[in-house]
Design an enzyme around this catalytic site. Structure first.
Site, PDB file in Angstrom:
ATOM      1  N   SER A  88     -12.377   4.377   6.609  1.00 21.08           N
ATOM      2  CA  SER A  88     -12.862   4.579   7.982  1.00 21.08           C
ATOM      3  C   SER A  88     -13.748   5.809   8.083  1.00 21.08           C
ATOM      4  O   SER A  88     -13.345   6.900   7.657  1.00 21.08           O
ATOM      5  CB  SER A  88     -11.684   4.747   8.938  1.00 21.08           C
ATOM      6  OG  SER A  88     -10.906   3.585   8.922  1.00 21.08           O
ATOM      7  N   ASP A 109       0.850  -1.194   0.000  1.00 22.64           N
ATOM      8  CA  ASP A 109       0.000   0.000   0.000  1.00 22.64           C
ATOM      9  C   ASP A 109       0.892   1.253   0.000  1.00 22.64           C
ATOM     10  O   ASP A 109       1.843   1.341   0.786  1.00 22.64           O
ATOM     11  CB  ASP A 109      -0.872  -0.050   1.270  1.00 22.64           C
ATOM     12  CG  ASP A 109      -1.956   1.007   1.292  1.00 22.64           C
ATOM     13  OD1 ASP A 109      -2.391   1.442   0.208  1.00 22.64           O
ATOM     14  OD2 ASP A 109      -2.387   1.389   2.402  1.00 22.64           O
ATOM     15  N   HIS A 110       0.591   2.204  -0.865  1.00 25.50           N
ATOM     16  CA  HIS A 110       1.319   3.481  -0.934  1.00 25.50           C
ATOM     17  C   HIS A 110       2.831   3.318  -1.001  1.00 25.50           C
ATOM     18  O   HIS A 110       3.569   3.908  -0.212  1.00 25.50           O
ATOM     19  CB  HIS A 110       0.967   4.374   0.261  1.00 25.50           C
ATOM     20  CG  HIS A 110      -0.446   4.873   0.231  1.00 25.50           C
ATOM     21  ND1 HIS A 110      -0.887   5.862  -0.628  1.00 25.50           N
ATOM     22  CD2 HIS A 110      -1.522   4.498   0.954  1.00 25.50           C
ATOM     23  CE1 HIS A 110      -2.188   6.070  -0.427  1.00 25.50           C
ATOM     24  NE2 HIS A 110      -2.594   5.246   0.524  1.00 25.50           N
ATOM     25  N   HIS A 135      -9.718   4.858  -1.119  1.00 21.46           N
ATOM     26  CA  HIS A 135      -8.910   4.864   0.110  1.00 21.46           C
ATOM     27  C   HIS A 135      -9.696   5.598   1.192  1.00 21.46           C
ATOM     28  O   HIS A 135     -10.673   6.280   0.910  1.00 21.46           O
ATOM     29  CB  HIS A 135      -7.582   5.592  -0.140  1.00 21.46           C
ATOM     30  CG  HIS A 135      -6.593   4.764  -0.901  1.00 21.46           C
ATOM     31  ND1 HIS A 135      -5.347   4.453  -0.404  1.00 21.46           N
ATOM     32  CD2 HIS A 135      -6.669   4.160  -2.113  1.00 21.46           C
ATOM     33  CE1 HIS A 135      -4.704   3.702  -1.276  1.00 21.46           C
ATOM     34  NE2 HIS A 135      -5.477   3.520  -2.335  1.00 21.46           N
ATOM     35  N   GLY A 136      -9.210   5.498   2.438  1.00 24.28           N
ATOM     36  CA  GLY A 136      -9.833   6.256   3.532  1.00 24.28           C
ATOM     37  C   GLY A 136     -11.212   5.742   3.888  1.00 24.28           C
ATOM     38  O   GLY A 136     -12.149   6.517   4.088  1.00 24.28           O
ATOM     39  N   THR A 158      -8.002   2.779   9.961  1.00 20.96           N
ATOM     40  CA  THR A 158      -8.070   3.557  11.205  1.00 20.96           C
ATOM     41  C   THR A 158      -9.157   3.063  12.160  1.00 20.96           C
ATOM     42  O   THR A 158      -8.931   2.939  13.367  1.00 20.96           O
ATOM     43  CB  THR A 158      -8.309   5.055  10.875  1.00 20.96           C
ATOM     44  OG1 THR A 158      -7.270   5.469   9.991  1.00 20.96           O
ATOM     45  CG2 THR A 158      -8.289   5.927  12.108  1.00 20.96           C
ATOM     46  N   HIS A 204      -7.690   9.839   4.346  1.00 16.66           N
ATOM     47  CA  HIS A 204      -7.187   8.834   5.285  1.00 16.66           C
ATOM     48  C   HIS A 204      -7.432   9.313   6.709  1.00 16.66           C
ATOM     49  O   HIS A 204      -7.460  10.507   6.972  1.00 16.66           O
ATOM     50  CB  HIS A 204      -5.681   8.633   5.085  1.00 16.66           C
ATOM     51  CG  HIS A 204      -5.327   8.032   3.764  1.00 16.66           C
ATOM     52  ND1 HIS A 204      -4.687   8.740   2.784  1.00 16.66           N
ATOM     53  CD2 HIS A 204      -5.524   6.794   3.276  1.00 16.66           C
ATOM     54  CE1 HIS A 204      -4.488   7.947   1.734  1.00 16.66           C
ATOM     55  NE2 HIS A 204      -4.998   6.757   2.004  1.00 16.66           N
ATOM     56  N   GLY A 205      -7.571   8.379   7.626  1.00 16.28           N
ATOM     57  CA  GLY A 205      -7.789   8.745   9.030  1.00 16.28           C
ATOM     58  C   GLY A 205      -9.243   9.147   9.235  1.00 16.28           C
ATOM     59  O   GLY A 205     -10.128   8.719   8.493  1.00 16.28           O
TER      60      GLY A 205
HETATM   61  P1  13P Z   1      -8.385   4.617   6.703  1.00 14.84           P
HETATM   62  O1  13P Z   1      -7.308   4.427   7.733  1.00 14.84           O
HETATM   63  O2  13P Z   1      -8.929   5.998   6.716  1.00 14.84           O
HETATM   64  O3  13P Z   1      -9.451   3.596   6.799  1.00 14.84           O
HETATM   65  O4  13P Z   1      -7.687   4.466   5.275  1.00 14.84           O
HETATM   66  C1  13P Z   1      -6.886   3.370   5.019  1.00 14.84           C
HETATM   67  C2  13P Z   1      -6.228   3.525   3.705  1.00 14.84           C
HETATM   68  O5  13P Z   1      -6.753   4.142   2.799  1.00 14.84           O
HETATM   69  C3  13P Z   1      -4.912   2.885   3.511  1.00 14.84           C
HETATM   70  O6  13P Z   1      -4.364   3.160   2.258  1.00 14.84           O
END
Ligand code: 13P
Length: 339
Positions: A215, A82-83, A212-213, A237, A184-185
């Site tokens: 959460s 990832d990334h 992505h993101g 997250t 993210h987060g």
């Molecule tokens: P969250 O931590 O916001 O769920 O995102 C995870 C993510 O996109 C990892 O690449």
């Protein structure tokens, strides 16, 4: 046999209108609990390791453990970087047997992002490894001891349809992460995903899209996003916070407790519960039920642990062959550049 690359996995998800959850591994014990969650849900799963989390684990040491755990189960498991931030990290992941890598060039100008991603796609594809790219910019990050700061997405950094089309055509990526209001987060307030933009990107590109993101995004928004072309959802997250909350609650209810593994287990069990719920919302639960024969890597009669060498035409990547193949490709690239 259960290892699968991202392209094969998401082709199935796209066709059957569900999304595969991609969960970040930040701890060795999580691997077993997340695979168990997917097994109980009869769902495919993506286990991913993010470069920002290399502070918590060593890529070369965790990879054999994830891969051997994945190979033992009869559901498709994609092992994904990832990334990834550089060619070096990408090659490390491929050499370690990952079946898929993300190169995140979103911080670069479009031209540079295309140039770097294209090079990575050529190398990864030569050994059957899939590539996820990113266009637009998903802000925020989910690392560090304190709760990650809540973010508000910046509209000017959302994915532009024309740029996404050009990026896809020139780089030949297998999946594309887009920015449509996701961060993210944690989110500041309720997330407002730009579904209109998502539909436009889906109509313009013939490729699985990645969100992505995950959460903090409400269930109904996930369902809508999946109906509009999202095939992979990254989620971390909330899983991490739920595990910590459960440990906090357990300790306050049992102040006398002194058994470290039992405390940790409470958190891991909670992470597993959260993942199971997400797999249900993403629509991937029961995709692998043997009676439905939808398990991507297994034929009707062959569902279960198999040696891919006995199955001609399988897309599974043999770990033992990978190191040789990628080394040869890298050397040939270097020789080619010199002339
Ligand atoms: P969250 O931590 O916001 O769920 O995102 C995870 C993510 O996109 C990892 O690449």
């Amino acid at each position: 046999m259960a290892l699968i690359n991202l392209k094969d996995l998401l082709t199935h998800a796209r066709k059957n209108k569900y999304a595969v959850g991609a969960f970040n591994i930040t701890n060795l014990s999580l691997v077993e609990y997340l695979i168990d969650a997917a097994l109980e849900e009869r769902s495919p799963i993506i286990l991913q390791v993010a470069e920002v989390h290399f502070r918590y684990l060593n890529l070369e040491e965790i990879a054999p453990f994830i891969i051997s755990s994945a190979k033992k189960v009869n559901i498709p498991v994609c092992v994904h970087l990832d990334h990834g931030e550089s060619l070096k990290t990408i090659v490390r992941a491929i050499r370690s047997g990952f079946t898929s890598v993300m190169f995140d060039g979103s911080k670069y100008p479009l031209e540079e992002n295309i140039k770097l991603t294209k090079e990575i796609t050529r190398i990864a594809h030569s050994v059957g490894v899939s590539v996820e790219g990113e266009i637009g910019y998903v802000g925020g990050e989910a690392i560090g001891e304190r709760a990650p700061v809540a973010h508000t997405p910046q509209k000017e950094l959302f994915t532009k349809v024309e740029e996404a089309v050009r990026f896809w055509q020139e780089t030949d990526v297998d999946a594309l992460a887009i920015a449509i209001g996701n961060v993210h987060g944690f989110y500041k307030g309720r997330p407002e995903l730009d579904f209109e933009r998502l539909a436009q990107i889906r109509d313009a590109l013939n490729i699985p899209l990645v969100l992505h993101g995950g959460s903090g995004i409400p269930d109904e928004d996930f369902r809508k996003a999946i109906s509009l072309g999202i095939c992979k959802i990254n989620f971390y997250t909330e899983m991490s916070r739920s595990a910590v909350d459960r440990i906090r609650q357990y300790l306050s209810e049992n102040p006398e407790i002194s058994s470290f593994p039992d405390v940790v287990r409470k958190g891991l069990e909670e992470a597993k519960n959260v993942v199971k719920q997400r797999l249900q919302v993403f629509g991937s639960s029961n995709v692998c039920a043997p009676e439905k024969t939808l398990c991507i890597t297994c034929s009707k009669d062959g569902c279960g642990i198999e040696d891919p060498r006995l199955k001609p035409g399988t897309k599974t990547i043999l770990y033992e062959e990978l190191v040789e193949k990628i080394s040869r490709e890298v050397i040939s690239n270097l020789l080619h550049q010199k002339t």
